[in-house]
Design a protein around this motif. Structure first.
Motif, short mmCIF file in Angstrom:
data_model
loop_
_atom_site.label_atom_id
_atom_site.label_comp_id
_atom_site.label_asym_id
_atom_site.label_seq_id
_atom_site.Cartn_x
_atom_site.Cartn_y
_atom_site.Cartn_z
N LEU A 172 -4.46 16.55 16.57
CA LEU A 172 -3.19 15.88 16.27
C LEU A 172 -2.88 15.98 14.78
O LEU A 172 -1.75 16.24 14.38
CB LEU A 172 -3.25 14.40 16.70
N PRO A 183 -2.45 18.83 22.56
CA PRO A 183 -3.26 17.60 22.56
C PRO A 183 -2.61 16.48 23.36
O PRO A 183 -3.30 15.68 23.98
CB PRO A 183 -3.35 17.23 21.08
N LEU A 184 -1.26 16.46 23.37
CA LEU A 184 -0.58 15.39 24.08
C LEU A 184 -0.64 15.58 25.59
O LEU A 184 -0.40 14.64 26.35
CB LEU A 184 0.89 15.33 23.63
N TYR A 194 -8.25 6.26 26.27
CA TYR A 194 -8.57 5.70 27.57
C TYR A 194 -8.91 6.80 28.57
O TYR A 194 -9.92 6.72 29.29
CB TYR A 194 -7.39 4.86 28.07
N SER A 195 -8.10 7.86 28.59
CA SER A 195 -8.33 8.89 29.60
C SER A 195 -9.62 9.65 29.32
O SER A 195 -10.34 10.01 30.25
CB SER A 195 -7.14 9.83 29.71
N ILE A 198 9.84 17.29 23.40
CA ILE A 198 9.70 16.79 22.02
C ILE A 198 9.27 17.93 21.11
O ILE A 198 9.85 18.16 20.05
CB ILE A 198 8.67 15.64 21.95
N ILE A 233 -3.34 16.33 27.21
CA ILE A 233 -4.70 16.09 27.71
C ILE A 233 -4.80 14.98 28.75
O ILE A 233 -5.43 15.17 29.79
CB ILE A 233 -5.66 15.89 26.51
N PRO A 234 -4.16 13.79 28.53
CA PRO A 234 -4.28 12.75 29.57
C PRO A 234 -3.77 13.22 30.93
O PRO A 234 -4.40 12.95 31.96
CB PRO A 234 -3.41 11.62 29.03
N LEU A 271 6.62 13.22 14.98
CA LEU A 271 5.41 13.69 15.66
C LEU A 271 4.28 12.67 15.52
O LEU A 271 3.54 12.41 16.48
CB LEU A 271 4.98 15.04 15.09
N VAL A 310 4.91 9.81 17.91
CA VAL A 310 4.55 10.21 19.27
C VAL A 310 3.03 10.23 19.41
O VAL A 310 2.47 9.77 20.41
CB VAL A 310 5.15 11.60 19.59
N GLY A 311 2.35 10.70 18.36
CA GLY A 311 0.88 10.74 18.38
C GLY A 311 0.29 9.35 18.49
O GLY A 311 -0.65 9.12 19.26
N ILE A 355 -3.68 6.20 24.90
CA ILE A 355 -3.71 6.84 26.22
C ILE A 355 -4.79 7.92 26.25
O ILE A 355 -5.59 8.00 27.20
CB ILE A 355 -2.32 7.45 26.55
N ILE A 356 -4.85 8.72 25.19
CA ILE A 356 -5.86 9.78 25.13
C ILE A 356 -7.25 9.17 25.15
O ILE A 356 -8.14 9.60 25.88
CB ILE A 356 -5.65 10.65 23.87
N ILE A 396 -6.36 15.45 32.46
CA ILE A 396 -7.55 14.73 32.91
C ILE A 396 -7.29 14.04 34.24
O ILE A 396 -8.07 14.18 35.19
CB ILE A 396 -8.00 13.70 31.85
N PHE A 397 -6.17 13.32 34.34
CA PHE A 397 -5.94 12.58 35.58
C PHE A 397 -5.47 13.49 36.71
O PHE A 397 -5.79 13.23 37.87
CB PHE A 397 -4.96 11.43 35.34
N ASN A 408 0.37 8.06 21.81
CA ASN A 408 -0.55 8.78 22.69
C ASN A 408 -2.02 8.50 22.43
O ASN A 408 -2.83 8.68 23.34
CB ASN A 408 -0.30 10.28 22.58
N LEU A 433 11.38 19.65 18.09
CA LEU A 433 10.90 19.61 16.70
C LEU A 433 10.90 21.01 16.09
O LEU A 433 11.06 21.16 14.88
CB LEU A 433 9.48 19.04 16.64
N LEU A 439 2.21 7.48 33.54
CA LEU A 439 2.42 8.40 32.42
C LEU A 439 3.82 9.01 32.51
O LEU A 439 4.53 9.15 31.51
CB LEU A 439 1.38 9.52 32.45
#
Lengths: 249, 59, 238
Positions: free
Chosen positions: A143, C184-185, A180-181, C163, C187-188, A167, A170-171, A177-178, C191-192, A174, C167, C216
């Protein structure tokens, strides 16, 4: 009344000249505090703190791993916060602070990753383990790289600051969430092995040097952040008279 | 002092390599983080001085 | 004083809905004129999945183990590579500026473009995935969940991707940079999504995974168009 004072202070912070002057006065203090705290903390944690009964002396890596990991996350939050302030109040200094956060945060994340990996070798017998903490640190590093790459992709400094502010916001949304997952994914694939830094009760003689190191790392961040922001001010305001006067000295 | 001798301190009960590697790289990175802005500032000052000189010459 | 304001917002609401439909129709029409935008991600998806048995092993037992992950990663990359087309064409012909200066909320228009993007990439990928799952020897119990998880997950990928696309739309070389910002965004979701398919193939419950994928999606649905709209404004000013 206190609120009015805060707003007055907030708006003065928005003036690059004022920020430059005040940070110039603060830097020596913060730098001294950094050096003293980190030296005391390092000597204490390396030579005086007791070893861990399970992990032995490799446990001493915790004294840099944990502060670096804390900083890595809180720098990202400060970056997003400054980005938001820059977006909402169009405050140039906030933009510059946000930009200066990114490289420091990335190096903290790298330190946390590297020390975690080195720590993993005597603990798990491997240089890299897909541990929940290490994996989310790795993603945090990605990130940071994204923000830095976006920052340098724009020609206009203003657009660069705004785009990377978005950005980083947004990070920030996230990151939990990241985390936790990744934790969930980790328990799925390797249930209940030994985890780094999950110690229920640390004795005082281990806890105190850790606290000193954390504060030392924060002072380090503040010092370098001010130094970088000052350079950023010099560069962006180089056409103003006060900066030209400063530089030609 | 937790250790009995200096060589024991360096050895860290067999974990010396890991502990010193971690601390060494951290110190290196912190120092680099300190030096980069200082060098950057010097560069900015030199650029400004060069610009001033050019302006004086052209006048 | 209050009445005209109320009326104004009311008429705005109607015209925003019209603007949504208008953008949607226009984009869909444009995509069907350039069919390669639909076909190319599907080809990429197929080829990428084919590489795994060739690169690792054609052993059925082994492939069954990695099938869920491979399909999800390939679908994710295919979505990622198709994001270029989201705003790039509109940027080139100037219609993006028209969208930004239009009186309608930009988020609504962005949402409509994302919907089109999902209809032409995410949905076809979801439909194609079970076919490739056969080639990857995915256990029979996993097929339904693979389909549902992709159906829930790919819209989130399109939304988050918007997004990144917004950008980078004003920049010259965007491909790798956008990948760096967006992956990277993702990834969740990965995973699920994979977790759901793996659980299903092992005969375990998947409602939890799917609920999180749905959550999500909702978070992305609410926040991503706003962020992408703000990003578009910045990209056009810069």
């Amino acid at each position: 009344m206190a609120f009015d004072k805060f707003w007055a202070w907030f708006h003065r912070m928005g003036s690059p000249k004022w920020f430059y002057e005040i940070s110039g006065r603060w830097i020596p203090w913060f730098a001294t505090a950094t050096i003293v705290l980190l030296t005391v903390g390092a000597v204490w944690s390396l030579a005086f703190a007791p070893q861990d009964y399970q992990q032995g002396n490799s446990f001493r890596i915790i004294y840099i791993h944990v502060p670096a990991a804390i900083l890595a996350q809180s720098i990202f939050f400060s970056m997003a916060l400054c980005g938001a302030i820059g977006l909402i109040w169009k405050m140039k200094v906030a933009d510059m602070v946000a930009k200066s956060c990114a490289p420091i945060g990335a190096s903290m994340t790298f330190i946390a990753l590297f020390t975690g990996a080195v720590w993993g070798k005597p603990t798990w017998g491997a240089w890299w383990v897909w541990d929940a903490r290490l994996t989310s640190m790795l993603i945090l590093l990605f990130l940071y790289f994204g923000v830095i790459a976006l920052q340098s992709a724009f020609d206009s400094k203003q657009s660069a600051a705004r785009a990377s502010a978005i950005l980083s916001l947004v990070g920030v949304v996230n990151i939990p969430i990241i985390k936790y997952s990744v934790e969930w994914w980790n328990t799925l694939h390797q249930p209940a092995t030994f985890k780094l830094t999950e110690k229920p009760a640390m004795p005082m003689e281990m806890w105190l040097p850790l606290l000193i190191m954390v504060i030392g790392f924060y002072c380090f961040f503040a010092t370098v952040l001010m130094m970088r922001t000052r350079n950023e001010i010099l560069e962006r305001e180089k056409r103003t008279q006060w900066v030209q006067g400063l530089l030609s000295k | 002092m937790y250790f009995d001798s200096f060589s024991e301190f360096l050895n860290m009960g067999g974990h010396g390599l890991y502990v010193w590697l971690a601390y060494g790289l951290t110190i290196l990175l912190l120092v680099i983080n300190f030096i980069l802005p200082i060098r950057h500032k010097r560069k900015l000052q030199q650029e400004q001085a060069r610009k001033l000189r050019r302006e004086q010459q052209s006048q | 004083m209050t009445e005209p304001v109320a009326m104004q917002t009311d008429s705005n609401a109607i015209s925003s809905w019209r603007a949504f439909i208008g953008t949607f129709k226009r984009d869909l029409l444009l995509v069907f004129r350039r069919r390669s935008d639909i076909v190319n991600p599907l080809l990429f998806f197929t080829i990428a999945v084919t590489l795994f048995p060739l690169g690792i092993s054609p052993d059925a037992v082994f492939l069954a183990q990695i099938a869920a992950g491979v399909l999800w990663v390939a679908a994710l990359l295919a979505t990622l590579l198709s994001l270029d087309s989201l705003f790039q064409q509109d940027m080139a012909d100037g219609s993006l500026e028209q969208l930004v200066i239009s009186p309608h909320p930009l988020a609504v228009l962005v949402l409509s473009k994302v919907l089109v993007h999902w209809l032409v990439t995410g949905l076809p990928l979801t439909l194609l995935a079970p076919l490739l799952a056969v080639m990857m020897f995915l256990p029979d119990a996993g097929f339904g969940t693979l389909f549902i998880s992709l159906l829930l997950g790919t819209p989130t990928l399109s939304l988050i991707g918007a997004i990144g696309a917004a950008l980078t739309v004003g920049l010259r070389r965007t491909g790798v940079l956008m990948t760096l910002l967006i992956l990277p965004l993702y990834i969740p979701v990965l995973i699920f999504g994979t977790g759901a398919v793996i659980s299903a193939s092992q005969g375990m419950a998947v409602t939890g995974h799917l609920a999180i994928l749905g959550a999500l999606f909702l978070v992305a649905l609410v926040s991503a168009p706003l962020a992408a709209g703000a990003a578009l404004k910045i990209s056009l000013n810069g």
